[in-house]
Scaffold this motif. Structure first.
Motif, PDB file in Angstrom:
ATOM      1  N   ALA A   1       1.803   8.843   8.213  1.00  0.00           N
ATOM      2  CA  ALA A   1       0.453   8.402   8.593  1.00  0.00           C
ATOM      3  C   ALA A   1       0.072   7.210   7.722  1.00  0.00           C
ATOM      4  N   TRP A   2       0.517   6.015   8.137  1.00  0.00           N
ATOM      5  CA  TRP A   2       0.297   4.816   7.334  1.00  0.00           C
ATOM      6  C   TRP A   2      -1.179   4.584   7.023  1.00  0.00           C
ATOM      7  N   ASP A   3      -2.067   5.008   7.927  1.00  0.00           N
ATOM      8  CA  ASP A   3      -3.493   4.781   7.706  1.00  0.00           C
ATOM      9  C   ASP A   3      -4.028   5.567   6.516  1.00  0.00           C
ATOM     10  N   GLN A   4      -3.258   6.507   6.001  1.00  0.00           N
ATOM     11  CA  GLN A   4      -3.659   7.254   4.810  1.00  0.00           C
ATOM     12  C   GLN A   4      -3.073   6.641   3.536  1.00  0.00           C
ATOM     13  N   SER A   5      -2.434   5.497   3.672  1.00  0.00           N
ATOM     14  CA  SER A   5      -1.821   4.810   2.537  1.00  0.00           C
ATOM     15  C   SER A   5      -2.838   3.904   1.849  1.00  0.00           C
ATOM     16  N   SER A   6      -2.506   3.494   0.617  1.00  0.00           N
ATOM     17  CA  SER A   6      -3.399   2.594  -0.121  1.00  0.00           C
ATOM     18  C   SER A   6      -2.604   1.819  -1.168  1.00  0.00           C
ATOM     19  N   VAL A   7      -3.207   0.750  -1.655  1.00  0.00           N
ATOM     20  CA  VAL A   7      -2.584  -0.044  -2.721  1.00  0.00           C
ATOM     21  C   VAL A   7      -3.669  -0.667  -3.591  1.00  0.00           C
ATOM     22  N   ARG A   8      -3.369  -0.778  -4.859  1.00  0.00           N
ATOM     23  CA  ARG A   8      -4.215  -1.515  -5.807  1.00  0.00           C
ATOM     24  C   ARG A   8      -3.282  -2.404  -6.614  1.00  0.00           C
ATOM     25  N   ILE A   9      -3.579  -3.700  -6.622  1.00  0.00           N
ATOM     26  CA  ILE A   9      -2.772  -4.660  -7.366  1.00  0.00           C
ATOM     27  C   ILE A   9      -3.652  -5.314  -8.422  1.00  0.00           C
TER      28      ILE A   9
ATOM     29  N   MET B   1       0.799  -1.117   0.000  1.00  0.00           N
ATOM     30  CA  MET B   1       0.000   0.000   0.000  1.00  0.00           C
ATOM     31  C   MET B   1       0.847   1.184   0.000  1.00  0.00           C
ATOM     32  N   LEU B   2       0.426   2.198   0.219  1.00  0.00           N
ATOM     33  CA  LEU B   2       1.153   3.278   0.672  1.00  0.00           C
ATOM     34  C   LEU B   2       1.159   4.545  -0.094  1.00  0.00           C
ATOM     35  N   ALA B   3       1.609   5.580   0.511  1.00  0.00           N
ATOM     36  CA  ALA B   3       1.730   6.868  -0.121  1.00  0.00           C
ATOM     37  C   ALA B   3       2.563   7.741   0.737  1.00  0.00           C
ATOM     38  N   ALA B   4       3.634   8.235   0.247  1.00  0.00           N
ATOM     39  CA  ALA B   4       4.502   9.010   1.107  1.00  0.00           C
ATOM     40  C   ALA B   4       4.142  10.460   1.008  1.00  0.00           C
ATOM     41  N   SER B   5       4.262  11.121   2.107  1.00  0.00           N
ATOM     42  CA  SER B   5       3.891  12.527   2.048  1.00  0.00           C
ATOM     43  C   SER B   5       5.133  13.373   1.943  1.00  0.00           C
ATOM     44  N   ALA B   6       5.066  14.376   1.112  1.00  0.00           N
ATOM     45  CA  ALA B   6       6.181  15.295   0.958  1.00  0.00           C
ATOM     46  C   ALA B   6       6.106  16.269   2.107  1.00  0.00           C
ATOM     47  N   ALA B   7       7.049  16.155   3.009  1.00  0.00           N
ATOM     48  CA  ALA B   7       7.094  17.004   4.192  1.00  0.00           C
ATOM     49  C   ALA B   7       5.765  16.958   4.925  1.00  0.00           C
ATOM     50  N   GLY B   8       5.079  15.819   4.847  1.00  0.00           N
ATOM     51  CA  GLY B   8       3.836  15.635   5.569  1.00  0.00           C
ATOM     52  C   GLY B   8       2.648  16.337   4.951  1.00  0.00           C
ATOM     53  N   ALA B   9       2.797  16.961   3.802  1.00  0.00           N
ATOM     54  CA  ALA B   9       1.691  17.736   3.254  1.00  0.00           C
ATOM     55  C   ALA B   9       1.125  17.138   1.987  1.00  0.00           C
ATOM     56  N   GLN B  10       1.961  16.762   1.051  1.00  0.00           N
ATOM     57  CA  GLN B  10       1.491  16.324  -0.254  1.00  0.00           C
ATOM     58  C   GLN B  10       1.608  14.814  -0.381  1.00  0.00           C
ATOM     59  N   ASP B  11       0.522  14.158  -0.784  1.00  0.00           N
ATOM     60  CA  ASP B  11       0.582  12.716  -0.999  1.00  0.00           C
ATOM     61  C   ASP B  11       1.302  12.444  -2.308  1.00  0.00           C
ATOM     62  N   LEU B  12       2.167  11.445  -2.288  1.00  0.00           N
ATOM     63  CA  LEU B  12       2.928  11.066  -3.475  1.00  0.00           C
ATOM     64  C   LEU B  12       2.502   9.678  -3.922  1.00  0.00           C
ATOM     65  N   GLN B  13       2.573   9.443  -5.207  1.00  0.00           N
ATOM     66  CA  GLN B  13       2.232   8.149  -5.776  1.00  0.00           C
ATOM     67  C   GLN B  13       3.517   7.363  -6.041  1.00  0.00           C
TER      68      GLN B  13
END
Length: 188
Positions: A59-67, A9-21
């Motif tokens: 914030a791992w709970d804001q992460s996601s994955v699609r396979i 899953m997942l999505a990393a945040s840029a400095a905690g603000a922007q979600d990245l793919q």
């Protein structure tokens, strides 16, 4: 197979603000399975699959994955068995060309462990599954990481119930995955 694949899953945040793919690193990612039977345990994998990942390291709970897995790409290193696995006895690849997993909930349960709950669809049957995964590494500077895990799929729940009397096949199929992911390139 309750796969998902587990995975991640997942999505990393840029400095905690922007979600990245993120996207999978194909050279360092795999989904494997083992189906036990009387004569021989069949070890296999898929040659063609993809993952779309959003990872928020803060914030791992804001992460996601699609396979998405191409069922025609099943590979057990035995062409006769692979052809049978693509048939209506198993994956019915002509009618159901994809296996999908879409996460709904990501729960961090320890420093490096997470449970990913989502919907697994095989042969048009969708069931909720929970997949445990371990974060092997995360490099915020390079925006790359790796999750791995394993889980059990009850194949009969998805209509994959073929089992010949002379070589019965277990209902439980063990699925394991390694997913190395890196930040997706910016859109052109």
């Amino acid at each position: 197979m309750r796969f998902i694949i587990g995975g991640l899953m997942l999505a990393a945040s840029a400095a905690g603000a922007q979600d990245l793919q993120f996207v999978k690193d194909p050279a360092h990612s795999e989904i494997n399975f083992v189906a036990e039977s009387r004569l021989l345990d069949a070890h296999g994998f898929w040659d063609k699959w993809d993952a779309t990942i959003a990872f928020n390291a803060a914030a791992w709970d804001q992460s996601s994955v699609r396979i998405t897995i191409d069922t025609r790409s099943v590979n057990t290193r035995n062409e006769r068995r692979d052809t049978h696995l693509r048939s209506n006895d198993f994956f019915a690849a002509d009618s159901f060309p994809q296996i999908t997993f879409v996460s709904r909930i990501v729960n961090r349960i320890a420093d490096t462990r997470v449970n990913i709950t989502g919907d697994l669809t095989i042969r048009g049957v969708t069931r909720p599954v929970m997949i445990p995964a371990t974060l092997v590494f995360w490099d915020d500077a390079g925006r790359t990481g790796r999750f791995k895990g394993q889980f059990i799929v009850l194949r009969n729940e998805y209509g994959v119930g073929y089992s010949p009397p002379g070589n019965p096949i277990a209902n439980e199929v063990a699925v394991s995955f390694n997913l190395t992911f890196r930040q997706a390139p910016p859109p052109k």
